[in-house]
Structure formats: structure tokens, C-alpha cells
Design a protein around this motif. Structure first.
Motif, PDB file in Angstrom:
ATOM      1  N   PHE A 239      40.583  41.200  36.205  1.00  0.00           N
ATOM      2  CA  PHE A 239      39.562  41.276  37.242  1.00  0.00           C
ATOM      3  C   PHE A 239      39.289  39.918  37.879  1.00  0.00           C
ATOM      4  O   PHE A 239      38.799  39.846  39.006  1.00  0.00           O
ATOM      5  CB  PHE A 239      38.275  41.887  36.676  1.00  0.00           C
ATOM      6  CG  PHE A 239      38.396  43.364  36.431  1.00  0.00           C
ATOM      7  CD1 PHE A 239      38.527  44.247  37.491  1.00  0.00           C
ATOM      8  CD2 PHE A 239      38.396  43.879  35.146  1.00  0.00           C
ATOM      9  CE1 PHE A 239      38.653  45.611  37.274  1.00  0.00           C
ATOM     10  CE2 PHE A 239      38.522  45.234  34.913  1.00  0.00           C
ATOM     11  CZ  PHE A 239      38.653  46.114  35.985  1.00  0.00           C
ATOM     12  N   TYR A 240      39.600  38.826  37.169  1.00  0.00           N
ATOM     13  CA  TYR A 240      39.514  37.502  37.791  1.00  0.00           C
ATOM     14  C   TYR A 240      40.527  37.380  38.920  1.00  0.00           C
ATOM     15  O   TYR A 240      40.347  36.592  39.848  1.00  0.00           O
ATOM     16  CB  TYR A 240      39.769  36.404  36.747  1.00  0.00           C
ATOM     17  CG  TYR A 240      38.533  35.969  36.000  1.00  0.00           C
ATOM     18  CD1 TYR A 240      37.656  35.035  36.541  1.00  0.00           C
ATOM     19  CD2 TYR A 240      38.240  36.487  34.742  1.00  0.00           C
ATOM     20  CE1 TYR A 240      36.523  34.624  35.849  1.00  0.00           C
ATOM     21  CE2 TYR A 240      37.106  36.087  34.039  1.00  0.00           C
ATOM     22  CZ  TYR A 240      36.260  35.154  34.594  1.00  0.00           C
ATOM     23  OH  TYR A 240      35.140  34.750  33.915  1.00  0.00           O
ATOM     24  N   LEU A 241      41.623  38.135  38.824  1.00  0.00           N
ATOM     25  CA  LEU A 241      42.658  38.072  39.850  1.00  0.00           C
ATOM     26  C   LEU A 241      42.213  38.691  41.172  1.00  0.00           C
ATOM     27  O   LEU A 241      42.870  38.511  42.196  1.00  0.00           O
ATOM     28  CB  LEU A 241      43.924  38.785  39.368  1.00  0.00           C
ATOM     29  CG  LEU A 241      44.663  38.158  38.187  1.00  0.00           C
ATOM     30  CD1 LEU A 241      45.859  38.997  37.818  1.00  0.00           C
ATOM     31  CD2 LEU A 241      45.071  36.743  38.505  1.00  0.00           C
ATOM     32  N   LEU A 242      41.079  39.433  41.148  1.00  0.00           N
ATOM     33  CA  LEU A 242      40.593  40.026  42.399  1.00  0.00           C
ATOM     34  C   LEU A 242      40.306  38.938  43.435  1.00  0.00           C
ATOM     35  O   LEU A 242      40.565  39.128  44.628  1.00  0.00           O
ATOM     36  CB  LEU A 242      39.330  40.848  42.136  1.00  0.00           C
ATOM     37  CG  LEU A 242      39.536  42.182  41.408  1.00  0.00           C
ATOM     38  CD1 LEU A 242      38.192  42.817  41.064  1.00  0.00           C
ATOM     39  CD2 LEU A 242      40.359  43.138  42.273  1.00  0.00           C
ATOM     40  N   GLU A 243      39.797  37.785  42.991  1.00  0.00           N
ATOM     41  CA  GLU A 243      39.533  36.692  43.936  1.00  0.00           C
ATOM     42  C   GLU A 243      40.839  36.164  44.499  1.00  0.00           C
ATOM     43  O   GLU A 243      40.939  35.865  45.699  1.00  0.00           O
ATOM     44  CB  GLU A 243      38.760  35.560  43.266  1.00  0.00           C
ATOM     45  CG  GLU A 243      38.421  34.440  44.251  1.00  0.00           C
ATOM     46  CD  GLU A 243      37.627  33.307  43.626  1.00  0.00           C
ATOM     47  OE1 GLU A 243      36.891  32.643  44.369  1.00  0.00           O
ATOM     48  OE2 GLU A 243      37.753  33.084  42.411  1.00  0.00           O
ATOM     49  N   THR A 244      41.849  36.047  43.646  1.00  0.00           N
ATOM     50  CA  THR A 244      43.149  35.555  44.097  1.00  0.00           C
ATOM     51  C   THR A 244      43.722  36.455  45.183  1.00  0.00           C
ATOM     52  O   THR A 244      44.332  35.985  46.149  1.00  0.00           O
ATOM     53  CB  THR A 244      44.130  35.479  42.917  1.00  0.00           C
ATOM     54  OG1 THR A 244      43.576  34.635  41.905  1.00  0.00           O
ATOM     55  CG2 THR A 244      45.476  34.931  43.339  1.00  0.00           C
ATOM     56  N   VAL A 245      43.525  37.763  45.028  1.00  0.00           N
ATOM     57  CA  VAL A 245      44.097  38.726  45.973  1.00  0.00           C
ATOM     58  C   VAL A 245      43.229  38.892  47.225  1.00  0.00           C
ATOM     59  O   VAL A 245      43.732  38.894  48.351  1.00  0.00           O
ATOM     60  CB  VAL A 245      44.284  40.095  45.282  1.00  0.00           C
ATOM     61  CG1 VAL A 245      44.798  41.126  46.284  1.00  0.00           C
ATOM     62  CG2 VAL A 245      45.242  39.975  44.105  1.00  0.00           C
TER      63      VAL A 245
END
Length: 298
Positions: A239-245
């Protein structure tokens, strides 16, 4: 509450935190302010919100976590503070896509630091993922050489490393550092106050950064920090990857800032590698739990 309901609650809570975090950079950009002024407002509002939250918690329960638990907490707070300075510097010196793609490297920095200092040796697949991520970051940073973005990319890399250091020390201490990352903004707040006293207060739309510091940051970090109580680490990491995407998408929609080809290639390598590695960790964790259930049935 059943285990299924608990897991669902954890997924919803962490997903909300991850989605909330994706608007951090767009709100910073919307404020149209000078870097030190933005840092002053953002950290000041976050600090005020954290102290209010902690005071209310303490008024209802004597079991509220310490703001800074001992010397380890002080070190973690200082590292988070330095990370915040590096992050804001990165925002103003490189593209949003480069920034969030490089910040995704935090996970692998944490794995390396855990290996060195906590003696938690990564598995071979983790080493392979790390090698792929180094390739991805090299493509992004290499694309910035000669464009003026290299300094910003390096600041993003410093921010990722500092966050990983703070996570590692927190794990090693075994203490509740829930409020420590929020209180750590005292360092950048003090530095920003000093600089703004010399340069003057420069921001066109301060309400965006006040919203960011007072609401978005505390809510996002609270939800993401609470996630591990209900779901596994690999699930939280995803869910931290949501910012990356999503952060580059919001910036593209609002500011028409299109990522470069190499930035997209490098970022794509980072995202695919991290998602694949997180899914593998999740599968391994479920497999181990299943083996334990067979060996030690209730």
C-alpha cells in the motif's frame, strides 16, 4: 471479530492511509511557495496535530505511547527530521515521478540495514530484487545527469535511506515509535523557522499546505502505522506503493508534468520488482503459517 473480518479491517485501514498519502506531493506543489516556507508550514501543522492527538489520547487512556521513548526514540526522531528536510529538497529539485520512484527504494534499504545490523539475512530472491531496483534507480538518476535534476534525485535517495534507518532502529529497539516520526518534525521546523526569518514568508496558497500538514500527513501515517496490527508486513508495504503509482498521475493531471521515457522505464522496473517481491513474501508467510498449523494443530 473473526480473523477474516480483522484482515479486511486491516486492508481497508491501510489502503485508506496509502491513498491519503498520494496527495502529499500535489498539495505541496499547489501551495506555490518557497521551499523553506513550505517546510515551516507543513512541519508546524504536523507537530501541532500530533500533540493534539496525543493529548486527547492521554486524557482518555494512561496507556498512550510516549512521544519519544528514550535515547533510541530521540535518534529515530532526529533521523525522521533529516529525512523530511531531504524530502522537501527533493520535491523542489527533481520531478515528482523521479522522487516517488526513488523513494520506493526504502524497502530494499531497510532489508540491507536489517541484514547488517539485525543479522536478518535476506533470501536470494531479495538480493535479486535489490539488483533489479538498483538498475531501475540507475536508469532514473542517469537520465537526470546534465538536466539539473541530479541533486534532487540524490536528495530523494537520501530520504529513502534515512527512513530505512529509522525503521531499522525502531525494530531493533522494540519500542512503540507511533508518535516519534511526527514529533521528529521539530528539527526541520526549527531549521525552516530560522531560514524563513531571513528570507521572509513566501507562499501563495498556504491553505493547501496547512491541509497537508494538519490532516493528510497525520491521518496517512496513523493508518499505515496501524496496518501491521491486522495484516502482514508485505501487504502493508504494497500500500506504500500507491504513492509511487498515483502521485505522478495526480501531478500529470494537475500540472501537466509528463515523466520522461527513462523515468517511466526505471519506475516501471521498481514497481514491478517491489510488487513481485511483496507478493512472494506474502506467499512465503502464508506457507510458513500453514506449515505451523499442520505441525501444531489447535
Amino acid at each position: 471479530m473473526s480473523s477474516h473480518d480483522t484482515h479486511t479491517k486491516g486492508l481497508l485501514l491501510t489502503a485508506f492511509g496509502g491513498l491519503t498519502l498520494t496527495v502529499d506531493i500535489p498539495l505541496i506543489r499547489l501551495a506555490h511557495g518557497e521551499a523553506w516556507t513550505i517546510l515551516l508550514l507543513r512541519t508546524g501543522c504536523t507537530l501541532a496535530a500530533a500533540l493534539i492527538m496525543w493529548t486527547i489520547w492521554r486524557s482518555f487512556s494512561k496507556n498512550a505511547p510516549q512521544l519519544i521513548p528514550g535515547w533510541s526514540g530521540l535518534i529515530v526522531a532526529a533521523i525522521y527530521g533529516l529525512g523530511a528536510i531531504a524530502f522537501i529538497t527533493g520535491v523542489y529539485n527533481t520531478s515528482t515521478a523521479n522522487l516517488v520512484f526513488i523513494l520506493a527504494f526504502t524497502t530494499m534499504f531497510a532489508a540491507l540495514l536489517s541484514w547488517v545490523f539485525l543479522k536478518e539475512r535476506p533470501r536470494p530472491l531479495t538480493f535479486a530484487a535489490l539488483a533489479m531496483m538498483i538498475v531501475g534507480v540507475a536508469i532514473i538518476v542517469g537520465d537526470s545527469v546534465g538536466t539539473g535534476h541530479l541533486f534532487g534525485d540524490l536528495m530523494a535517495l537520501c530520504s529513502a535511506f534515512l527512513i530505512a534507518c529509522a525503521i531499522t532502529i525502531s525494530r531493533a529497539s522494540g519500542k512503540d515509535m507511533g508518535f516519534t516520526s511526527l514529533i521528529g518534525v521539530v528539527l526541520p521546523f526549527g531549521l525552516a523557522a530560522l531560514m524563513v526569518s531571513k528570507t521572509g514568508f513566501q507562499v501563495e496558497a498556504p491553505w493547501w499546505i496547512i491541509l497537508n500538514g494538519a490532516v493528510i500527513m497525520p491521518v496517512a501515517f496513523f493508518c499505515l502505522a496501524a496496518g501491521p496490527k491486522y495484516i502482514s508486513g508485505p501487504e502493508v508495504a504494497m500500500f506504500y506503493l500507491l504513492e509511487t503509482v498515483l502521485a505522478p498521475v495526480w501531478v500529470w493531471m494537475i500540472f501537466a508534468e509528463t515523466p520522461t521515457r527513462n523515468s517511466l522505464i526505471g519506475g516501471g522496473i521498481l514497481i514491478v520488482t517491489l510488487v513481485a517481491h511483496s507478493l512472494w513474501q506474502l506467499h512465503e508467510g502464508r506457507k510458513r503459517r500453514g506449515d505451523l498449523a499442520v505441525q501444531h494443530p489447535a
